[in-house]
Design an enzyme around this catalytic site. Structure first.
Site, PDB file in Angstrom:
ATOM      1  N   LYS B  58       6.732 -81.765 -36.274  1.00 31.31           N
ATOM      2  CA  LYS B  58       6.122 -80.519 -35.802  1.00 31.31           C
ATOM      3  C   LYS B  58       6.766 -80.081 -34.485  1.00 31.31           C
ATOM      4  CE  LYS B  58       1.554 -78.500 -34.834  1.00 31.31           C
ATOM      5  NZ  LYS B  58       0.111 -78.746 -34.824  1.00 31.31           N
ATOM      6  N   SER B 127      -2.526 -75.586 -37.556  1.00 34.66           N
ATOM      7  CA  SER B 127      -1.308 -75.182 -36.911  1.00 34.66           C
ATOM      8  C   SER B 127      -0.081 -75.944 -37.392  1.00 34.66           C
ATOM      9  CB  SER B 127      -1.443 -75.402 -35.409  1.00 34.66           C
ATOM     10  OG  SER B 127      -1.593 -76.787 -35.105  1.00 34.66           O
ATOM     11  N   SER B 151      -5.988 -78.917 -37.524  1.00 34.28           N
ATOM     12  CA  SER B 151      -4.590 -78.558 -37.788  1.00 34.28           C
ATOM     13  C   SER B 151      -3.809 -79.553 -38.628  1.00 34.28           C
ATOM     14  CB  SER B 151      -3.852 -78.334 -36.466  1.00 34.28           C
ATOM     15  OG  SER B 151      -4.290 -77.145 -35.854  1.00 34.28           O
TER      16      SER B 151
END
Lengths: 407, 407
Positions: B58, B127, B151
């Site tokens: 990420k 996210s 997320s």
């Protein structure tokens, strides 16, 4: 620009004037720093809780304009290009970053070359060595430190200044090099309680803290643990004097009734710190292990011998102990103990023993370290007031009140 | 180098072969990535828990060789020159970072352009949008995500993969861009429970977790809260099917006896997140406010209207709630609830609602999200198992056991 302001002179003119003895180098430095400060403040207007106040920033805390070297050759010259959240906040309140202050290697064990302003043969303590020394030496009125074991309260004690480690997480850690995520706490150094509270207030957007009125605690309990045999006689005498000052003012003062197993904090906190530190510095360990000090590598070797289940057990014990102490530390009660076993040790080989701070960092409790006279070598001694989690306001109120009683 | 390996060809030769249809571009890409992976593994020898396994990271998690852009133009191209602790750890176990995966702006609210592999008209969730989508689309078998509200678990559900958010702090956050320090938790995506456990085991040095034997939970309690009216009928039906699967195997399954005020988690977690986020991004707010999205600025405006005392109250409530739930969630008991209200919403304007995840992140509890069939649009649904703090092993054991029962 004032025509006689040394900051307006050319380098040639400065050097000539200094060589001829017409202008002390110190005045030039002061004028230039003053100018830098003025520029920063002027850009925003002279407002903010710490408008124009010079600040030192421990060198594990990012600033956009200075390297963040973390006391390690691995990060020599490393620019990150942005401010840590607390630095951005202090600038927004008008503070002026005068420079970075020396830290032990990754805010852990390996000492800096920083000396104690009270006697340069002695350590200033660590890991926030430079911040404590800079405030004690009047180089800055405020400085940022961090505490994972005893890295704010101990150097504050050794340098004879106020150290304030608020409740864990009160000052945000964004942009601060981590060592042990469940322990790392940002704190501050100042020369009195009022300034320390002002600085924290500015960094966290808590103006009420800066306005805290001095107020006596309802109850003070004296903690002579863990591993109290480390305390020197003169330090314990200082602690007794402080306790007596509270008692003489009519405060309910008594010895703390400590839970069974309180001594275990020292060991549990130490192992938690070492384990988390060796995790956080994984990249450095993998890629540039030879650039870590031998001492740090020795500590990490201890962590490597631990299993993850042992680590989980430490974390679970931390949770359980926090609950237990949260229940035991009554509302309106403060704990009073030593900040360090005694005066700053001689030499720079060690930054001294954090033994009397480990428990409070581990428990996430707010601690405020106060100077408490001097020892036989003429070096400062210190005590700390410990409050309940999120009871930072009460700690500041009591410490301020105590300060007024000392005159 | 094998003479027929496309990775050994010159650029000119590749382009010619691709243009003439003799060589699919995909094969070239594969060969080059395979080579990069092989180099990394060869350098260390083919060892480690995830030797040679491609991993997505990420884009709020630092890698020494790729920018860490945090989904924000403010950090476009920003190199930090080192690996986050978890990335260094996965590399040390033989993992190969294939690339960064798209994140919402600072892992908060503003969506990415990433689409749902099951239907590109739908959001993959956020996210950790790119990590969930990349695992679902077989681009990587493993990816790192983070969860501050929902997320990891929500995008895993929307993309039909396994998401695992361990207990807060199990995976170290050093080198991960913070948003809300008291909530941010590193987690993982994989296509089955065994792989998810393997990945966490590799990143935290916990080989025992990778060897967790499937084992039924002693007791399952179904949580239909908070704000359960958000749940779609088909999602609730999926939850009921999973609960029935446990019950049919002789597990003690019942509805959870929830404490009074459980609905308040949604609001308290949300305010804590917004407040801490606006603190952590202080530098960005001060220096480049126009480069923050309007949506994020609106969220931060809410935080600016809060006082620090309100924040302290949220923190204190978090501590109190954690104690309460720690006591209520018995040893051997798991909570079962939805990962998200239903299928992934249509469009990319929102990443969906984290409402069913907020409480568990707030409480620091381990959550493991499992695919649970499909909804009327043919998109995945998901449920999550929630365990006690530090009870990650029990969650993995139960989830693995459940997986085997599904065939």
């Amino acid at each position: 620009m004032n025509g006689t302001d040394p900051a307006g002179l050319s380098a040639r003119a400065i050097a000539e004037a200094v060589r001829e003895g017409r202008l002390p180098a110190r005045e030039v430095a002061e004028a230039c720093l003053a100018r830098a400060a003025a520029e920063a403040v002027d850009a925003r207007g002279p407002r903010g809780l710490i408008a124009g106040v010079p600040v030192g920033v421990k060198d594990i805390v990012e600033t956009h304009d200075l390297p963040n070297e973390c006391g390690s050759p691995i990060h020599a010259g490393r620019m990150t290009g942005r401010d840590a959240a607390c630095v951005a906040a202090l600038r927004a309140e008008g503070g002026v970053v005068l420079g970075k202050t020396a830290t032990t290697e990754f805010a852990a064990y390996t000492p800096t070359r920083t000396r104690n302003p009270h006697d340069p043969r002695h350590t200033p303590g660590g890991s926030s060595s430079g911040s404590a020394a800079a405030v004690a030496d009047f180089q800055v009125p405020l400085a940022i430190g961090t505490q994972t074991a005893g890295s704010v309260i101990r150097p504050a004690s050794f340098c004879g200044v106020v150290g304030f480690k608020p409740t864990f997480g009160i000052i945000d850690v964004a942009g601060v090099q981590p060592f042990a995520a469940s322990l790392d706490t940002v704190g501050v150094f100042a020369r009195d309680v009022s300034d320390a509270a002002l600085f924290v207030a500015a960094m966290v957007g808590w103006p009420e803290l800066a306005e805290t009125a001095p107020a006596p605690p309802r109850r003070v309990r004296v903690v002579r643990a863990p591993r109290w045999q480390a305390a020197t006689e003169e330090a314990e005498a200082a602690l007794d004097r402080v306790a007596a000052t509270f008692a003489n003012e009519g405060i309910d003062v008594d010895e703390a009734d400590l839970p069974e197993g309180f001594d275990e904090f020292v060991d549990v906190q130490d192992r938690l710190q070492v384990y988390e530190g060796h995790r956080a510095l994984r990249w450095e360990r993998e890629v540039l292990p030879d650039m870590l000090s031998e001492g740090l590598r020795d500590h990490f070797a201890r962590a490597e011998a631990m299993s993850f289940d042992e680590y989980l057990d430490l974390r679970a014990r931390q949770v359980a102990w926090r609950r237990h102490i949260d229940d035991r530390l009554a509302d309106g009660e403060l704990w009073l103990t030593l900040s360090a076993p005694g005066e700053a040790p001689e030499g720079l080989a060690s930054t001294g023993d954090p033994v009397f701070c480990r428990a409070w960092t581990f428990l996430h409790l707010p601690c405020l370290g106060l100077p408490a006279g001097k020892g036989p070598k003429g070096l400062p001694l210190g005590v700390q007031l410990v409050g309940r989690r999120f009871g930072d306001g009460a700690v500041v109120a009591a410490a301020s009140w105590f300060e007024t009683r000392l005159g």
